[in-house]
Motif scaffolding. Structure first.
Motif, mmCIF file in Angstrom:
data_model
loop_
_atom_site.group_PDB
_atom_site.id
_atom_site.type_symbol
_atom_site.label_atom_id
_atom_site.label_comp_id
_atom_site.label_asym_id
_atom_site.label_seq_id
_atom_site.Cartn_x
_atom_site.Cartn_y
_atom_site.Cartn_z
ATOM 1 N N ALA A 54 17.049 -7.652 -3.309
ATOM 2 C CA ALA A 54 16.099 -6.898 -4.040
ATOM 3 C C ALA A 54 16.479 -5.110 -3.786
ATOM 4 O O ALA A 54 16.505 -4.482 -4.954
ATOM 5 N N ALA A 55 16.319 -5.000 -2.593
ATOM 6 C CA ALA A 55 16.511 -3.549 -2.196
ATOM 7 C C ALA A 55 17.816 -2.947 -2.425
ATOM 8 O O ALA A 55 17.801 -1.893 -3.054
ATOM 9 N N TRP A 56 18.997 -3.684 -2.584
ATOM 10 C CA TRP A 56 20.243 -3.314 -3.028
ATOM 11 C C TRP A 56 20.284 -3.325 -4.386
ATOM 12 O O TRP A 56 21.553 -2.546 -5.179
ATOM 13 N N THR A 57 19.401 -4.033 -5.370
ATOM 14 C CA THR A 57 19.775 -4.047 -6.781
ATOM 15 C C THR A 57 18.717 -3.907 -7.714
ATOM 16 O O THR A 57 18.974 -3.788 -8.996
ATOM 17 N N THR A 58 17.624 -3.186 -7.077
ATOM 18 C CA THR A 58 16.586 -2.802 -8.053
ATOM 19 C C THR A 58 16.478 -1.305 -8.234
ATOM 20 O O THR A 58 16.094 -0.917 -7.063
ATOM 21 N N PRO A 59 16.497 -0.625 -9.239
ATOM 22 C CA PRO A 59 16.515 0.800 -9.120
ATOM 23 C C PRO A 59 15.248 1.332 -8.675
ATOM 24 O O PRO A 59 15.488 2.379 -7.686
ATOM 25 N N GLU A 60 14.142 0.657 -8.906
ATOM 26 C CA GLU A 60 12.966 1.336 -8.240
ATOM 27 C C GLU A 60 12.844 1.077 -6.847
ATOM 28 O O GLU A 60 12.063 2.136 -6.287
ATOM 29 N N LEU A 61 13.409 0.266 -6.297
ATOM 30 C CA LEU A 61 13.563 0.144 -4.684
ATOM 31 C C LEU A 61 14.523 0.754 -4.169
ATOM 32 O O LEU A 61 14.554 1.698 -3.212
ATOM 33 N N MET A 62 15.904 1.071 -4.908
ATOM 34 C CA MET A 62 16.727 1.871 -4.413
ATOM 35 C C MET A 62 16.649 2.983 -4.186
ATOM 36 O O MET A 62 16.912 4.055 -3.002
ATOM 37 N N VAL A 63 15.786 3.783 -4.957
ATOM 38 C CA VAL A 63 15.564 5.090 -4.970
ATOM 39 C C VAL A 63 14.712 5.643 -3.731
ATOM 40 O O VAL A 63 14.536 6.767 -3.308
ATOM 41 N N TRP A 65 14.931 3.889 -0.596
ATOM 42 C CA TRP A 65 15.663 4.082 0.672
ATOM 43 C C TRP A 65 17.109 4.567 0.780
ATOM 44 O O TRP A 65 17.692 4.687 1.841
ATOM 45 N N PHE A 66 17.843 4.422 -0.261
ATOM 46 C CA PHE A 66 19.256 4.462 -0.459
ATOM 47 C C PHE A 66 19.799 5.595 0.256
ATOM 48 O O PHE A 66 21.193 5.616 0.929
ATOM 49 N N ASP A 125 26.310 6.942 11.089
ATOM 50 C CA ASP A 125 24.853 7.602 11.041
ATOM 51 C C ASP A 125 24.257 7.456 9.698
ATOM 52 O O ASP A 125 23.134 7.145 9.709
ATOM 53 N N GLY A 126 25.091 7.675 8.796
ATOM 54 C CA GLY A 126 24.488 7.786 7.333
ATOM 55 C C GLY A 126 24.230 6.370 6.936
ATOM 56 O O GLY A 126 23.006 6.176 6.455
ATOM 57 N N TRP A 127 25.006 5.361 7.036
ATOM 58 C CA TRP A 127 24.680 4.003 6.537
ATOM 59 C C TRP A 127 23.577 3.516 7.400
ATOM 60 O O TRP A 127 22.664 2.786 7.041
ATOM 61 N N GLY A 128 23.528 3.779 8.686
ATOM 62 C CA GLY A 128 22.724 3.334 9.553
ATOM 63 C C GLY A 128 21.233 3.637 9.186
ATOM 64 O O GLY A 128 20.317 3.133 9.393
ATOM 65 N N ALA A 129 21.264 5.182 8.971
ATOM 66 C CA ALA A 129 19.829 5.745 8.650
ATOM 67 C C ALA A 129 19.358 5.092 7.240
ATOM 68 O O ALA A 129 18.095 4.869 7.203
ATOM 69 N N ALA A 130 20.146 4.970 6.361
ATOM 70 C CA ALA A 130 19.835 4.346 5.234
ATOM 71 C C ALA A 130 19.238 2.853 5.403
ATOM 72 O O ALA A 130 18.115 2.552 4.890
ATOM 73 N N VAL A 175 14.743 -1.219 6.013
ATOM 74 C CA VAL A 175 13.948 -2.012 6.852
ATOM 75 C C VAL A 175 12.389 -1.437 6.853
ATOM 76 O O VAL A 175 11.601 -2.289 6.628
ATOM 77 N N ALA A 176 12.275 -0.287 6.735
ATOM 78 C CA ALA A 176 10.984 0.467 6.889
ATOM 79 C C ALA A 176 10.005 0.171 5.796
ATOM 80 O O ALA A 176 8.993 -0.081 5.635
ATOM 81 N N LEU A 177 11.021 0.007 4.450
ATOM 82 C CA LEU A 177 10.442 -0.200 3.293
ATOM 83 C C LEU A 177 10.105 -1.664 2.961
ATOM 84 O O LEU A 177 9.051 -2.166 2.410
ATOM 85 N N MET A 178 11.195 -2.589 3.202
ATOM 86 C CA MET A 178 10.990 -3.832 2.819
ATOM 87 C C MET A 178 10.707 -4.825 4.136
ATOM 88 O O MET A 178 10.475 -6.184 3.795
ATOM 89 N N GLY A 179 10.791 -4.404 5.191
ATOM 90 C CA GLY A 179 10.211 -5.366 6.494
ATOM 91 C C GLY A 179 9.060 -5.676 6.512
ATOM 92 O O GLY A 179 8.003 -5.121 5.785
#
Lengths: 161, 161
Positions: free
Chosen positions: A26-35, A37-38, A147-152, A157-161
């Motif tokens: 969901a985090a990877w495919t839903t625009p409302e979530l992507m904005v 954490w991405f 660093d970049g992909w790790g921080a994202a 995780v903070a958003l969806m965990g």
């Protein structure tokens, strides 16, 4: 998870996270979530447009702390819900090749997000950036891939965990 | 056949041919058949390597009358037997982007072969070459897209009809 990364051409971020495969997907495919954490802070994601099908386009617009916007266009190649998402920066809608927009700064890559359930209800997560040649891979590494992909991912995780 | 070509960016060859969809599909996907029709005479196809799946690579080696060989690599994107074959020159195996091999002579495109049965047992055939920009499309047209793809299709009909 049958893809075997090429250590000279691919960059890999692999981690087990306490987020279910359904929520990672969901985090990877839903625009409302992507904005949410991405893009690693202090940058942010101003907008995410998603046409989630093989041959569907995406446009993710990143915004610098100064408010400048940088749209990144791409195309989805493989869409296997909860399992595998493959996309590329070298095509747009309907698999049309794109012209390099940034000249020498352009960094063509294909992204591969592999999602596997773990016994505890979490996800074994593997993100791979595939490049055409070694200079592309090393340039992406110097630009801060890990660093970049790790921080994202931390933000996911903070958003969806 | 829902794709709507862009007249500025796409080149289209459309024809009804007296060859069944099954045999058109076989001609496009079987190396032993491809080498018999794919390249307009007096050139020929020296070799065809086909990994027929989304993300599978192909290498088609053309040979000039003087015996010089020109390998063309690509990647399959959509494989719908008897219906639709989509492939591109901008990726190789596993959707990895390719480096432009020929510098300014490189002609990135995505190919789309649409196959539709006709009442008489033949095929309504539409082949589309999609380019990143107008200069790519006009360069491909000047290189002889219509004559070349048309002559190859004549050879396909002569072989499979």
């Amino acid at each position: 998870m049958t893809y075997l990364p090429d250590p000279k051409l691919d960059l890999v971020l692999e981690r087990t996270i306490p987020v279910s495969p359904e929520r990672v997907w969901a985090a990877w495919t839903t625009p409302e979530l992507m904005v949410q954490w991405f893009t690693p802070s202090p940058w942010k994601t101003a907008k995410a447009e998603v046409d989630l099908r093989p041959g569907g386009a995406n446009v993710i617009t990143m915004e610098s702390p100064e408010g400048e916007q940088y749209p990144n266009a791409g195309c989805y190649l493989v869409v296997e819900p909860m399992r595998l998402l493959v996309f590329t920066s070298v095509m747009g809608a309907d698999f049309r090749p794109v012209s390099p927009v940034n000249g020498a700064d352009d960094l063509p890559f294909t992204g591969r997000i592999e999602i596997e359930p773990t016994p505890g209800g979490g996800t074994h997560y593997r993100a791979i950036a595939m490049h055409a040649d070694e200079s592309g891979a090393s340039r992406h590494a110097e630009m801060g891939f890990h660093d970049g992909w790790g921080a994202a991912l931390d933000q996911l995780v903070a958003l969806m965990g």
